[in-house]
Design an enzyme around this catalytic site. Structure first.
Site, PDB file in Angstrom:
ATOM      1  N   LEU A 120      -0.141   0.050  -3.091  1.00 11.86           N
ATOM      2  CA  LEU A 120       1.306  -0.117  -2.932  1.00 11.86           C
ATOM      3  C   LEU A 120       1.944   0.373  -4.226  1.00 11.86           C
ATOM      4  O   LEU A 120       1.384   0.169  -5.315  1.00 11.86           O
ATOM      5  CB  LEU A 120       1.667  -1.583  -2.683  1.00 11.86           C
ATOM      6  CG  LEU A 120       1.222  -2.185  -1.345  1.00 11.86           C
ATOM      7  CD1 LEU A 120       1.554  -3.679  -1.285  1.00 11.86           C
ATOM      8  CD2 LEU A 120       1.884  -1.476  -0.170  1.00 11.86           C
ATOM      9  N   ASP A 121       3.112   1.003  -4.120  1.00 12.01           N
ATOM     10  CA  ASP A 121       3.817   1.477  -5.314  1.00 12.01           C
ATOM     11  C   ASP A 121       4.150   0.318  -6.235  1.00 12.01           C
ATOM     12  O   ASP A 121       4.278  -0.816  -5.794  1.00 12.01           O
ATOM     13  CB  ASP A 121       5.191   2.067  -4.960  1.00 12.01           C
ATOM     14  CG  ASP A 121       5.101   3.175  -3.967  1.00 12.01           C
ATOM     15  OD1 ASP A 121       4.058   3.812  -3.877  1.00 12.01           O
ATOM     16  OD2 ASP A 121       6.127   3.372  -3.284  1.00 12.01           O
ATOM     17  N   LYS A 122       4.426   0.667  -7.476  1.00 11.59           N
ATOM     18  CA  LYS A 122       4.807  -0.354  -8.461  1.00 11.59           C
ATOM     19  C   LYS A 122       5.949  -1.236  -7.936  1.00 11.59           C
ATOM     20  O   LYS A 122       5.932  -2.448  -8.069  1.00 11.59           O
ATOM     21  CB  LYS A 122       5.219   0.337  -9.765  1.00 11.59           C
ATOM     22  CG  LYS A 122       5.516  -0.622 -10.883  1.00 11.59           C
ATOM     23  CD  LYS A 122       5.754   0.108 -12.175  1.00 11.59           C
ATOM     24  CE  LYS A 122       6.044  -0.871 -13.284  1.00 11.59           C
ATOM     25  NZ  LYS A 122       6.378  -0.225 -14.546  1.00 11.59           N
TER      26      LYS A 122
END
Ligand code: URA
Length: 236
Positions: free
Chosen positions: A103-105
């Site tokens: 998952l993205d930051k």
């Protein structure tokens, strides 16, 4: 059956050299008897360290509620990571604990972590089409025409050769949507919606396959049985 020094080092207790010291110091028993030969082989279930059974000798599978602000990377240069949430011993395991997909930051939600590489390959393979559900808040009103467009399997993103696989979009309110994907391309939700003029402001993944976060607070995890996805891994 594994060598004692290797077993302790691979389960993250200490370095192999330190493990040899622990064994020689009499801290390790096999079937109730002190074993001072660090090269002796034993089944993990028979081993105790300071009287305690080994920590998850067969492997780890964790369902984490990823908070925003953490990356899914082992590279410390990328900043604070989800692995920093885990106990030090789990972070020192070999094979390492890694995320199944990323998952993205700035994305929160359900993230699986495991040391079972077979599981990582199975669940990230596009062939298996594990549905991933995302909730997005966007900066412009969502055009209903996005529903058939995303479902059509024809949406070609910039710099991609293959169109996105059919995806199910539900418009929940003017600027909130639920998008179900069966693939996991880089920043896919942000790119699909952004490409259509709906910049994503917030993104959360509440569900992956049949698994949901339930009431798990952000930053916390729960353990899952290793056979959750129908495979019983061999263990380290
Ligand atoms: N799509 C994104 O854009 N970001 C994620 O973290 C996951 C899917």
């Amino acid at each position: 059956m594994r060598r004692l020094d290797q077993l302790l080092a691979n389960l993250g207790y200490c370095s192999r050299r330190e493990a040899r010291g622990w064994v020689q110091a009499g801290r390790v028993t096999v079937r109730g008897a002190v074993e001072k030969d660090f090269g002796a082989k034993a089944a993990a279930a028979d081993v105790r360290v300071d009287g305690e059974p080994l920590d998850h000798p067969d492997g780890l599978l964790l369902l984490l509620h990823k908070p925003t602000g953490l990356v899914c990377s082992h590279d410390e240069r990328e900043g604070p990571s989800v692995y920093g949430l885990l106990p030090e011993r789990w972070r020192a395991r070999n094979p390492p604990v890694t995320s199944i997909g990323r998952l993205d930051k700035e994305t929160s939600g359900l993230l699986l972590l495991t040391d079972q590489s077979e599981l990582v390959h199975r669940l990230t393979s596009p062939r298996h089409k594990v549905p991933k559900i995302y909730r997005a808040t966007v900066a412009a009103d969502l055009p209903p025409a996005l529903i058939p467009l995303f479902a059509s399997g024809t949406l070609l993103l910039p710099d991609e050769k293959e169109p996105c696989a059919p995806a199910d979009l539900k418009i929940l309110s003017a600027r909130e949507a639920e998008l179900t994907l069966t693939e996991g391309r880089y920043h896919q939700v942000r790119r699909m919606l952004g490409h259509q003029g709906c910049t994503v402001l917030a993104l959360h993944r509440p569900q992956l396959g049949h698994l949901t976060l339930e009431d798990l607070p952000a930053g916390q995890w729960r353990e899952l049985p290793l056979d959750t996805f129908g495979v019983i891994p061999a263990g380290p």
